[in-house]
Design a protein around this motif. Structure first.
Motif, PDB file in Angstrom:
ATOM      1  N   SER A   1      45.816  32.782  34.101  1.00 15.30           N
ATOM      2  CA  SER A   1      45.892  32.243  35.449  1.00 15.30           C
ATOM      3  C   SER A   1      45.350  33.263  36.441  1.00 15.30           C
ATOM      4  O   SER A   1      45.675  34.446  36.350  1.00 15.30           O
TER       5      SER A   1
ATOM      6  N   PRO B   1      44.721  33.775  40.750  1.00 15.50           N
ATOM      7  CA  PRO B   1      44.914  33.156  42.063  1.00 15.50           C
ATOM      8  C   PRO B   1      43.584  33.058  42.809  1.00 15.50           C
ATOM      9  O   PRO B   1      42.618  33.711  42.432  1.00 15.50           O
TER      10      PRO B   1
ATOM     11  N   PHE C   1      41.623  34.196  46.068  1.00 16.86           N
ATOM     12  CA  PHE C   1      41.800  35.400  46.877  1.00 16.86           C
ATOM     13  C   PHE C   1      42.243  35.008  48.282  1.00 16.86           C
ATOM     14  O   PHE C   1      41.566  34.222  48.949  1.00 16.86           O
TER      15      PHE C   1
ATOM     16  N   ARG D   1      38.761  36.047  30.160  1.00 15.49           N
ATOM     17  CA  ARG D   1      39.661  36.447  31.258  1.00 15.49           C
ATOM     18  C   ARG D   1      38.868  37.082  32.406  1.00 15.49           C
ATOM     19  O   ARG D   1      39.042  36.724  33.575  1.00 15.49           O
ATOM     20  N   ALA D   2      37.981  38.009  32.059  1.00  9.47           N
ATOM     21  CA  ALA D   2      37.174  38.663  33.094  1.00  9.47           C
ATOM     22  C   ALA D   2      36.286  37.641  33.802  1.00  9.47           C
ATOM     23  O   ALA D   2      36.098  37.706  35.029  1.00  9.47           O
TER      24      ALA D   2
ATOM     25  N   VAL E   1      38.014  35.954  36.574  1.00  6.08           N
ATOM     26  CA  VAL E   1      38.127  36.793  37.769  1.00  6.08           C
ATOM     27  C   VAL E   1      36.797  36.807  38.529  1.00  6.08           C
ATOM     28  O   VAL E   1      36.772  36.614  39.756  1.00  6.08           O
ATOM     29  N   TYR E   2      35.689  37.000  37.811  1.00 10.16           N
ATOM     30  CA  TYR E   2      34.396  37.025  38.511  1.00 10.16           C
ATOM     31  C   TYR E   2      34.082  35.658  39.134  1.00 10.16           C
ATOM     32  O   TYR E   2      33.494  35.582  40.212  1.00 10.16           O
TER      33      TYR E   2
ATOM     34  N   ALA F   1      36.471  42.337  42.832  1.00 12.79           N
ATOM     35  CA  ALA F   1      37.092  42.160  41.512  1.00 12.79           C
ATOM     36  C   ALA F   1      38.253  43.148  41.356  1.00 12.79           C
ATOM     37  O   ALA F   1      39.311  42.798  40.831  1.00 12.79           O
TER      38      ALA F   1
ATOM     39  N   PHE G   1      41.257  41.907  43.034  1.00 17.00           N
ATOM     40  CA  PHE G   1      41.998  40.932  42.220  1.00 17.00           C
ATOM     41  C   PHE G   1      42.974  41.640  41.281  1.00 17.00           C
ATOM     42  O   PHE G   1      44.066  41.130  41.016  1.00 17.00           O
ATOM     43  N   SER G   2      42.577  42.809  40.788  1.00 19.05           N
ATOM     44  CA  SER G   2      43.516  43.582  39.961  1.00 19.05           C
ATOM     45  C   SER G   2      44.736  43.961  40.782  1.00 19.05           C
ATOM     46  O   SER G   2      45.872  43.808  40.341  1.00 19.05           O
ATOM     47  N   LYS G   3      44.484  44.453  41.988  1.00 20.55           N
ATOM     48  CA  LYS G   3      45.608  44.856  42.849  1.00 20.55           C
ATOM     49  C   LYS G   3      46.493  43.667  43.216  1.00 20.55           C
ATOM     50  O   LYS G   3      47.704  43.786  43.336  1.00 20.55           O
ATOM     51  N   LEU G   4      45.856  42.536  43.411  1.00 22.33           N
ATOM     52  CA  LEU G   4      46.581  41.334  43.827  1.00 22.33           C
ATOM     53  C   LEU G   4      47.513  40.817  42.735  1.00 22.33           C
ATOM     54  O   LEU G   4      48.512  40.150  43.023  1.00 22.33           O
ATOM     55  N   THR G   5      47.194  41.104  41.484  1.00 15.93           N
ATOM     56  CA  THR G   5      47.928  40.461  40.390  1.00 15.93           C
ATOM     57  C   THR G   5      48.669  41.414  39.459  1.00 15.93           C
ATOM     58  O   THR G   5      49.409  40.963  38.600  1.00 15.93           O
ATOM     59  N   SER G   6      48.462  42.732  39.619  1.00 12.62           N
ATOM     60  CA  SER G   6      49.036  43.621  38.606  1.00 12.62           C
ATOM     61  C   SER G   6      50.468  44.020  38.949  1.00 12.62           C
ATOM     62  O   SER G   6      50.861  44.116  40.107  1.00 12.62           O
ATOM     63  N   PHE G   7      51.237  44.242  37.896  1.00 11.27           N
ATOM     64  CA  PHE G   7      52.641  44.649  38.049  1.00 11.27           C
ATOM     65  C   PHE G   7      53.090  45.404  36.808  1.00 11.27           C
ATOM     66  O   PHE G   7      52.467  45.297  35.746  1.00 11.27           O
TER      67      PHE G   7
END
Lengths: 302, 302
Positions: free
Chosen positions: A218, A220, A222, A257-258, A261-262, A291, A294-300
């Protein structure tokens, strides 16, 4: 690896709360090709009328897109006019004039016949199939877009084309209509029986969901402070997605997956300006930077 | 660290395409408390009538939830009845009977007055404020939920309560209504001026978006093949979110991101069964396993 796209190249008249443009370059194949061009060489198969001039051609040429397969015939190009509501969540179609597009019969120029990455844009499924019969070898990857009109009117032809498709990229409503199943995971299982191994569900401002028989992914949309014109975001998503895969020449879980994101990155740039304005003039560094966002937006970390 | 929640404990009658239940335990504070109980001790401030029996009490006790603050008075408990459409995307309220809830005046038992993590459920903002005046010290974290009814009718009182709130957790429509701004990022800037440093926008099947003035974080809803009853998912989300933060006793970017995931995990379990059925009987290992599935669902390498 070259990526072939078949679909519409058109003129659009667009009206949003942020402004209005008349007869700007539009069409799914235009958005797709421009987005994909940041990753890989792109070949376009489409039809335009004699109103398509060097001005529009220059937009493609600026991104080194191969227009050998762009047929130009007497008459007018496909024209679409639409207006978005105040909140951009509703769109009214004001005009759809097929013009020369009504007689479109995709013909692949000889050099295109070795294409191994192919995207069948949202056109008559019979025409989509005819593209596949023109390539010399079985392609490595076939992606397909369609819409309610074809799901309704040409279900048999669509099913035939889907047998030769690996990735189906449609929205939630189309997924539900195609499968008769509201739940998207159960809908995906129906899709897998039709041919595709992968279903990418485009959800506009809610991002995109990929369902593969072995994994789900999944991404999101942006979040942006200003969305000026949503037109073409889904097509640019598909272009970024397929363009990335054609560039890495590998279709596996990691690359899929990548690619999601792109795709989202290219979709997010598209809506920042009218028509293809932003998409035609991106820098590779902007794409890389977003891109990473997007990592920052979704990583935890748990 | 103990987590205090004030809100509704109710009976619900629920009807979905998967079945029907009469008078099952409901209310936002019930869902919240059960979800949070997997992370931290929970204290409930609410009111019920004499129809609330040992049967309902046992559900809370099964999760070691402190009910010292649950006032029981003569009369009937809050009752809500609702029916979901075939696709669960629409909900019709069939009955809302406030009963004893109409005269609810939250009173904190003495041992609750040291609470440092507080969640103000969706009730009259004046009552929400009254909880904050009863605690001895400034809490470490105050989360707040509200709805269109209070945004419309008690805007001044709501603004006053928001001044003492760090995290506002509402849905998209409520965000837009509260701020008069359709774009969610611009709406967040309005919210920051009202007091909260963090806005968590709950989007149901589309997941949740956190906007903090220094970062954004997006988490999808967990795709499920069967959603039996969407009731309480947002409240369970809030419970998992606040419960996790109270457990780690740290509110920073890393813990806020993880809290979003645990909130989504608890929300996703909730909808798998009717009412609080699933939520009341989870194993910690199931929560950990699903949280890891969220990593798989969202992670990628560029």
């Amino acid at each position: 690896m070259s990526l072939l796209v078949v679909g519409s190249v058109a003129f659009d008249a667009l009206e949003t709360p942020f402004g209005k443009v008349d007869r700007t370059l539009g069409g799914a194949a235009s958005y797709f090709a421009l987005a994909a061009s940041y990753f890989t060489p792109v070949r376009v198969v489409a039809i335009v009328g004699d109103d398509f001039t060097d001005k529009q051609r220059a937009i493609f040429k600026g991104r080194k897109i191969d227009l050998t397969g762009l047929e130009q015939v007497p008459g007018k190009s496909f024209f679409w006019a639409g207006r978005y509501s105040q909140n951009m969540n509703e769109r009214t179609t004001l005009a759809t004039e097929l013009n020369v597009f009504a007689d479109f019969r995709p013909a692949l120029p000889e050099p295109y016949r070795d294409s191994s990455f192919i995207f069948l844009g949202n056109i008559d499924p019979t025409l989509q199939s005819s593209v596949l019969t023109q390539v010399r070898r079985k392609p490595q990857l076939v992606g397909l877009d369609t819409m309610n009109y074809w799901i309704d009117r040409t279900p048999t032809e669509l099913q035939e084309t889907l047998k030769h498709t690996q990735i189906l990229m449609i929205n939630d409503d189309e997924t539900r209509q195609l499968t008769g199943e509201h739940n998207l995971l159960r809908a995906a299982k129906h899709v897998f029986k039709m041919g595709p191994r992968t279903l990418v569900i485009k959800r506009g401002e809610h991002g995109a969901l990929m369902v593969h028989h072995k994994f789900m992914f999944s991404v999101p949309a942006f979040p942006l402070e200003e969305v000026r014109d949503p037109t073409g975001a889904g097509d640019a998503f598909a272009g970024g997605f397929m363009g990335y895969l054609a560039a890495v020449r590998r279709v596996n879980e990691q690359s899929l997956r990548a690619a999601m994101v792109y795709g989202s990155v290219l979709g997010s740039f598209t809506v920042e300006r009218f028509g293809v304005e932003r998409l035609a003039k991106l820098k590779r560094s902007e794409i890389t930077a977003r891109a990473k966002l997007f990592s920052k937006l979704t990583s935890f970390k748990l």
